[in-house]
Write an enzyme that holds these catalytic residues in place. Structure first.
Site, short mmCIF file in Angstrom:
data_model
loop_
_atom_site.label_atom_id
_atom_site.label_comp_id
_atom_site.label_asym_id
_atom_site.label_seq_id
_atom_site.Cartn_x
_atom_site.Cartn_y
_atom_site.Cartn_z
N ASP A 1 44.44 18.65 -11.47
CA ASP A 1 44.58 19.91 -10.76
C ASP A 1 45.96 20.06 -10.12
O ASP A 1 46.67 21.04 -10.36
CB ASP A 1 43.50 20.03 -9.67
CG ASP A 1 42.10 20.08 -10.24
OD1 ASP A 1 41.93 20.67 -11.32
OD2 ASP A 1 41.18 19.53 -9.62
N ASP B 1 35.20 20.45 -1.11
CA ASP B 1 36.49 20.05 -0.56
C ASP B 1 37.32 21.23 -0.10
O ASP B 1 38.12 21.11 0.85
CB ASP B 1 37.28 19.23 -1.59
CG ASP B 1 36.84 17.78 -1.62
OD1 ASP B 1 36.15 17.35 -0.67
OD2 ASP B 1 37.20 17.06 -2.57
#
Length: 406
Positions: A16, A126
């Site tokens: 990511d 998250d």
């Protein structure tokens, strides 16, 4: 919206965040990107990170050693609370996020950044954990969350983007589990694990230890010493928190301890399946709980179990920097004043077996508890106690019987 000239990125070097650096520069007028990696025990995952960050467009990379702060200020307070999310998850990813986010905010302020960026998906927990921490310390800071706004829809498309931009990756499409590693645990999600019907391929995925089947046929004994609820020594050797966790990770991993295959309820509402390795943490939680059975009175222990469940939710939901979490920690700390002593455990093929506990503050009185003759407990006293304790039951039964005859 203000013009974004400088962005601080929470950077792990994984899939990511690797592609986010060039994406930010493409979409925010070639803004400066400062990468920040919080070292909470990722180990070799941090190797070569600076070179990679710079090559993909970052102006600099901070690697912040947060191991001691992570263990002593976040992990141990949670362990002292006995907080376990949904009865199994020892919160390995959850309490790593606030310590990282707090440091990122500090660096963003020092660098005069216009925004903070993270690589969390719009489906996960998250994103909440990072952003609540940012709000606690920089409430006016702009937050960029690419997964919520870009056109990329899958990890395969992320790999396509990386390949098109010549970004090196340590993964491939076939072994592209989503992982999170720190000193406390390692999580595995995605691929075949997305179907709860599939048994995890432990021989392929485990990194912190072995499966119980492959653990030694001989048990391992370990003695953990605590002072006011904090582990301070292993087998008589004084250690700091980081060394204790590392030592127990090794012992636990070798003996197949701490594997959890869990379908959990995410904060955003969906269920997700993950496999967690928490060898040292599982041992510490057990040892601490065993010691509390000696040192806490019944009413405190039972109420603390209620607190533990709420504490776990706060940590899981990213609400570390809140008045309620601080208040619960204050309560927990007060219960730990006498949680001092030694706990001996036997580790054997994934099992943790109690092997003896001592404490100078024990509330266990052998003379009171004995099945042999004693001079301190009058068994006749129990009759009056039972009569009073059972009075509501007796009265109800008598009145029910009278009413049934009418």
């Amino acid at each position: 919206m203000k013009e974004i000239k400088k962005v601080v990125l929470a950077y792990s070097g994984g899939l990511d965040t690797s592609i986010i650096i060039p994406w930010l520069k493409e979409n925010y007028n070639n803004c400066e990107v400062i990468a920040v990696s919080g070292d909470v025990g990722q180990g070799t995952e941090l190797d070569g990170l600076e070179e990679k960050a710079i090559k993909t467009g970052a102006s600099k990379l901070y690697i912040e050693d947060l191991n001691k702060e992570f263990i002593e200020d976040y992990v141990f307070p949670t362990m002292k609370a006995g907080a376990i999310y949904e009865g199994e998850y020892l919160l390995g990813t959850s309490f790593a996020r606030p310590v990282i986010a707090k440091r990122i905010v500090e660096i963003a302020k020092k660098e005069g950044a216009d925004a903070i960026c993270h690589g969390c998906t719009g489906k996960g927990n998250d994103q909440v954990r990072f952003e609540l921490a940012i709000k606690a310390f920089a409430p006016e800071m702009e937050i960029i969350a690419p997964w919520r706004i870009w056109d990329i829809k899958s990890r395969d498309e992320e790999i396509d983007y990386a390949e098109a931009h010549n970004i090196p990756l340590k993964i491939n499409r076939e072994t592209n589990y989503s992982k999170d590693k720190n000193l406390w645990h390692l999580s595995h999600e995605g691929l075949d694990l997305e179907d709860p019907a599939n048994e995890p391929k432990y021989d392929e995925i485990l990194e912190m230890g072995v499966s119980p089947e492959k653990a030694p046929d001989k048990p391992t004994y370990v003695t953990i010493s605590f002072e006011k609820g904090i582990p301070t020594a292993i087998d008589g050797k004084k250690m700091d928190g980081v060394e204790i966790v590392k030592t127990l990770n090794k012992l636990g991993g070798e003996n197949g301890i701490g594997l959890v295959d869990l379908v959990e309820n995410r904060l955003v509402g969906m269920k997700s399946r993950g496999v967690y390795e928490t060898p040292g943490g599982t041992i510490l939680y057990r040892a601490h709980a065993v010691l509390e059975t000696l040192c806490l009175d019944r009413e405190t222990m039972h109420f603390k179990q209620i607190v533990a469940n709420r504490f776990a939710e706060l940590v899981y939901y990213g609400q570390w920097f809140t008045p309620l979490r601080e208040a619960l920690s204050a309560f927990v700390d007060s219960t730990q004043e006498t949680v001092t002593g030694d706990v001996k455990l036997k580790l054997y093929k994934g099992n943790i077996i109690n092997a003896g506990t001592t404490s100078p503050y024990t509330l266990y009185d052998e003379e009171v508890a004995t099945f042999d003759a004693d001079e301190v407990y009058n068994q006749n006293d129990s009759a009056g106690f039972i009569n009073l304790f059972g009075l509501p039951i007796k009265v109800k039964a008598q009145l029910d019987a009278k009413r049934s005859k009418k």
